[in-house]
Each structure stands twice: as C-alpha cells, then as structure tokens.
Design a protein around this motif. Structure first.
Motif, short mmCIF file in Angstrom:
data_model
loop_
_atom_site.label_atom_id
_atom_site.label_comp_id
_atom_site.label_asym_id
_atom_site.label_seq_id
_atom_site.Cartn_x
_atom_site.Cartn_y
_atom_site.Cartn_z
N ALA A 66 19.22 -47.73 -0.42
CA ALA A 66 20.62 -47.84 0.04
C ALA A 66 21.43 -46.64 -0.45
CB ALA A 66 21.24 -49.15 -0.47
N VAL A 67 21.19 -46.20 -1.68
CA VAL A 67 21.95 -45.04 -2.21
C VAL A 67 21.57 -43.78 -1.41
CG1 VAL A 67 22.46 -43.61 -4.24
CG2 VAL A 67 22.17 -46.08 -4.51
N GLU A 68 20.29 -43.64 -1.09
CA GLU A 68 19.88 -42.46 -0.31
C GLU A 68 20.52 -42.47 1.08
OE1 GLU A 68 15.59 -42.38 -0.68
OE2 GLU A 68 15.77 -41.05 -2.42
N ALA A 69 20.52 -43.65 1.72
CA ALA A 69 21.13 -43.75 3.06
C ALA A 69 22.64 -43.49 2.96
CB ALA A 69 20.88 -45.15 3.64
N TYR A 70 23.24 -43.98 1.89
CA TYR A 70 24.69 -43.80 1.69
C TYR A 70 25.05 -42.31 1.56
CZ TYR A 70 29.21 -44.00 -0.78
OH TYR A 70 30.51 -43.81 -1.16
N ALA A 71 24.21 -41.56 0.83
CA ALA A 71 24.49 -40.12 0.65
C ALA A 71 24.52 -39.43 2.02
CB ALA A 71 23.45 -39.49 -0.25
N SER A 72 23.57 -39.80 2.90
CA SER A 72 23.56 -39.20 4.24
C SER A 72 24.79 -39.62 5.03
CB SER A 72 22.31 -39.64 5.02
OG SER A 72 21.17 -39.32 4.29
N THR A 73 25.18 -40.90 4.87
CA THR A 73 26.35 -41.39 5.61
C THR A 73 27.62 -40.64 5.20
OG1 THR A 73 25.36 -43.58 5.66
CG2 THR A 73 27.73 -43.49 6.08
N VAL A 74 27.79 -40.46 3.88
CA VAL A 74 29.01 -39.77 3.40
C VAL A 74 28.99 -38.31 3.86
CG1 VAL A 74 30.30 -39.01 1.35
CG2 VAL A 74 29.28 -41.30 1.40
N ALA A 75 27.82 -37.67 3.76
CA ALA A 75 27.72 -36.26 4.17
C ALA A 75 28.04 -36.12 5.67
CB ALA A 75 26.33 -35.72 3.86
N ALA A 76 27.55 -37.09 6.48
CA ALA A 76 27.82 -37.02 7.91
C ALA A 76 29.31 -37.30 8.19
CB ALA A 76 26.95 -38.05 8.65
N HIS A 77 29.88 -38.22 7.43
CA HIS A 77 31.29 -38.60 7.65
C HIS A 77 32.24 -37.42 7.37
CE1 HIS A 77 34.78 -41.30 7.80
NE2 HIS A 77 35.22 -40.65 6.73
N TYR A 78 32.05 -36.77 6.23
CA TYR A 78 32.99 -35.70 5.84
C TYR A 78 32.46 -34.29 6.19
CZ TYR A 78 36.13 -38.80 3.21
OH TYR A 78 37.06 -39.77 2.85
N GLY A 79 31.15 -34.19 6.45
CA GLY A 79 30.57 -32.87 6.74
C GLY A 79 30.23 -32.08 5.49
N VAL A 80 30.65 -32.57 4.32
CA VAL A 80 30.41 -31.88 3.05
C VAL A 80 30.64 -32.88 1.92
CG1 VAL A 80 32.83 -31.06 2.85
CG2 VAL A 80 31.01 -29.79 1.70
N VAL A 81 29.95 -32.69 0.79
CA VAL A 81 30.23 -33.51 -0.40
C VAL A 81 30.29 -32.56 -1.60
CG1 VAL A 81 29.54 -35.48 -1.81
CG2 VAL A 81 28.80 -35.37 0.57
N HIS A 82 31.41 -32.60 -2.34
CA HIS A 82 31.56 -31.68 -3.48
C HIS A 82 31.28 -32.33 -4.84
CE1 HIS A 82 34.33 -29.97 -0.35
NE2 HIS A 82 33.69 -28.88 -0.71
N GLN A 83 31.73 -33.58 -5.00
CA GLN A 83 31.66 -34.17 -6.34
C GLN A 83 31.13 -35.58 -6.27
OE1 GLN A 83 35.67 -34.10 -7.90
NE2 GLN A 83 35.69 -31.86 -8.08
N VAL A 84 30.28 -35.96 -7.23
CA VAL A 84 29.88 -37.36 -7.32
C VAL A 84 30.13 -37.86 -8.74
CG1 VAL A 84 27.42 -36.79 -7.68
CG2 VAL A 84 28.05 -39.06 -6.91
N TYR A 85 30.83 -38.98 -8.82
CA TYR A 85 31.12 -39.63 -10.11
C TYR A 85 30.27 -40.88 -10.17
CZ TYR A 85 35.26 -36.62 -10.23
OH TYR A 85 36.11 -35.54 -10.23
N ASN A 86 29.18 -40.81 -10.94
CA ASN A 86 28.31 -41.97 -11.10
C ASN A 86 28.89 -42.83 -12.21
OD1 ASN A 86 26.12 -41.53 -9.14
ND2 ASN A 86 25.83 -39.63 -10.30
N ASN A 87 29.70 -43.79 -11.79
CA ASN A 87 30.53 -44.54 -12.72
C ASN A 87 30.14 -46.02 -12.85
OD1 ASN A 87 33.28 -45.36 -14.00
ND2 ASN A 87 33.22 -46.51 -12.08
N ALA A 88 29.55 -46.61 -11.80
CA ALA A 88 29.28 -48.06 -11.82
C ALA A 88 28.50 -48.42 -13.08
CB ALA A 88 28.47 -48.46 -10.58
#
Ligand SMILES: NC(=O)c1ccc[n+]([C@@H]2O[C@H](COP(=O)([O-])OP(=O)(O)OC[C@H]3O[C@@H](n4cnc5c(N)ncnc54)[C@H](O)[C@@H]3O)[C@@H](O)[C@H]2O)c1
Length: 280
Positions: A66-88
């Motif tokens: 699910a996390v791997e699929a989510y990374a692709s979803t966010v990248a497709a949604h915004y076209g770019v990803v700059h920062q990830v805060y692994n907080n949970a």
C-alpha cells in the motif's frame, strides 16, 4: 517550503497534524495520510482553511504494498514529490521486556520501524527525481536514551536513527540531491500515551494499574511541549537542512546524559523513573 510537495504520514493527530498546519503556513502542497480517517479529515479541513493544496489518503504504513502504491499515486497527483515526513507512530505499551506480548512488540516495530523504512524506500526515487528532496524521519528521545518498559519502542526508534543515518551516508556517497534529517522529540503534548491504552483495551488486553499510572504521569508531567511548537522546531530544522533535530530541553538533556555518561546513565534513568512512577 513554498510550493514544495510534502508527504506526512500519521497526519490525523499530534505532531503529524501540527506539521501539516506548519508546512501549509509556509506554502507547501501536502499529501496527508493516516489510518484514523476522522482525524485525517479534521487535519485536511484545517489545512484547507489556511489555503493549502491537500491530497488525503487512508494509509497503514505497515502495509508495504500500500505504501508503494501510495508513493506512485502522490507522484502522479502532484507530478513531483520533494519531502517525506515519516511520522506515524505508536508508543507500544508500558510493559517490561519480560512481560511484553509478542503482538505488541511486532506491532510497534511494524509501525515505527518498518513504517519509516517503507515510506523512505517507496518515496526515495521520487525525491531524487525532484532534484531537491528531503527525508525527515521521526525518531524520539528514546532513539538516543533507553528507558524501562519501552523495549520495542526504543528498538524501533534507535533503528530509525541508524537507518536514517545510513541513508544520509548513501545520499552523500551517491551524490544524490536528497537531504536527510532525523528528529528526536522529547515530550510533546499529543494523544500518543492515551492511544496506546485505547489500543490495548480494544484488543482485549488487560491494562494494569501500573500501566494506567504510567500513562497518567506521561500525560501530566512528561508530554509538555505543545505540538505546534514542536512542528515549528522541526520545520525550521528541515529548512536549514539540519541532519539532526532535537526537540525540547528534555531531548537535549537526554542526548548529553547518554553522550557523557554512557555506562552510568541507566542508573540515573532508573532513579528518575522511581521518583516519577514509584518503585517497579
Ligand atoms: N508525543 C511525544 O512526546 C513524542 C516523543 C517522541 C517521538 N514521538 C513520535 O512522534 C510521532 C508522532 O506521534 P504523536 O505524538 O503525534 O502521536 P499521536 O498518537 O498523536 O499521532 C500518531 C498518529 O499516527 C497514526 N498511526 C498509528 N499507527 C499508524 C499506522 N499503522 N499507519 C498510519 N498511521 C498510523 C495515528 O492514527 C495517529 O494519528 C511518532 O512517531 C512518535 O513516536 C512523539
């Protein structure tokens, strides 16, 4: 931070929510997730009220696929990803190693350690591709200092620190455009201690009077710093590119104690614990 796309896990409460609001104020575009859908929706409403762009998703950080699929979803949604805060994260209960259930140990490592590893690894190619990436992994004061009844928590948070520091060496070695920050919060006023007891009760564990007392003392005496102050300290550290951010004087004191008295600090910690919680 302006227009940076920032991913925050565990954004439905506490430090994650406060970080979302702080980054929104600084102009970031946000991808927020949590297993707590109601909490996440509240955070999203508050962030939107600040005028920030937000994408939300139900995400359990222990679920690798699910996390791997989510990374692709966010990248497709915004076209770019700059920062990830692994907080949970979860605190994992207040029992000694001798008395801990395997289920609590497994769950604590799954959320706090594997959750961070999943989020880092899944987003890393996107962060590198952005040309200006940043991994921010939330460890703890207990990623520096050991304490009774936090065996799995300390294992996970020391692990986050080691994993994150390895990542930093690899980003430097590979010449990748990704900064790496490990965050060590001390006591922050959030739901974390109460959530542990609720989770134990939901799963049918009998919560002892000692565990209830620990939660009370944590909530009344140790989890002091407001989450928005913690979020400002973290965001300032990230903006400066700090490799390591200690949040609060308690985290700084613990760091010094362990550094200067590596062999003797456990006795000091036990004395402090006895004063705070009573004799074990
Ligand atoms: N509050 C403190 O004093 C303190 C101190 C040191 C470190 N931390 C760390 O800060 C981070 C945030 O904690 P907090 O204090 O804001 O606690 P919190 O309980 O207020 O928030 C944690 C969030 O993580 C979410 N979460 C739990 N399991 C999850 C999972 N499997 N998948 C996705 N989301 C999940 C929860 O639903 C919750 O919204 C944690 O990693 C915690 O260990 C907190």
């Amino acid at each position: 931070m302006k227009d940076k796309v920032a991913v925050i896990t565990g954004a439905g409460s506490g430090i994650g929510r406060a970080l979302a609001l702080e980054l929104a104020r600084r102009g970031a575009r946000l991808a927020l997730s949590d297993v707590n859908d109601a909490g996440l929706a509240e955070t999203a409403d508050q962030v939107k009220a600040l005028g920030a762009e937000v994408h939300t998703a139900h995400l359990d950080v222990t679920d690798r696929a699910a996390v791997e699929a989510y990374a692709s979803t966010v990248a497709a949604h915004y076209g770019v990803v700059h920062q990830v805060y692994n907080n949970a994260g979860i605190s994992g209960g207040g029992r000694t190693i001798l008395d801990s259930d395997w289920a609590a140990i497994d769950q604590t490592l799954a959320v706090n350690l594997f959750g961070v590893i999943h989020g880092t690894k899944a987003f890393l190619p996107h962060l590198i591709a952005s040309g200006d990436g940043h991994v921010v992994n939330i460890s703890s004061l207990n990623g520096i200092m050991a304490q009774p009844t936090l065996g799995a928590y300390c294992a996970s948070k020391f692990g986050v620190r080691g994993f994150t520091e390895v990542l930093r060496t690899e980003m430097i070695n590979g010449g990748h455009p990704v900064k790496v920050t490990v965050v060590h919060p001390g006591g922050v006023k959030t739901d974390i201690a109460s959530a542990t007891l609720r989770m134990a009760q939901t799963e049918g564990y009998e919560v002892s009077a000692t565990e209830k007392n620990r939660m009370r003392v944590y909530n009344e005496k140790l989890l002091k710093m407001p989450a928005d102050q913690a979020a400002r300290i973290i965001a300032d550290g990230v903006q400066k590119g700090a490799p390591r951010v200690r949040v609060g004087n308690d985290a700084k004191m613990a760091d010094r104690l362990v550094r200067f008295l590596p062999r003797y600090y456990p006795k000091f910690v036990v004395n402090l614990e006895r004063r705070l919680f009573g004799k074990a």
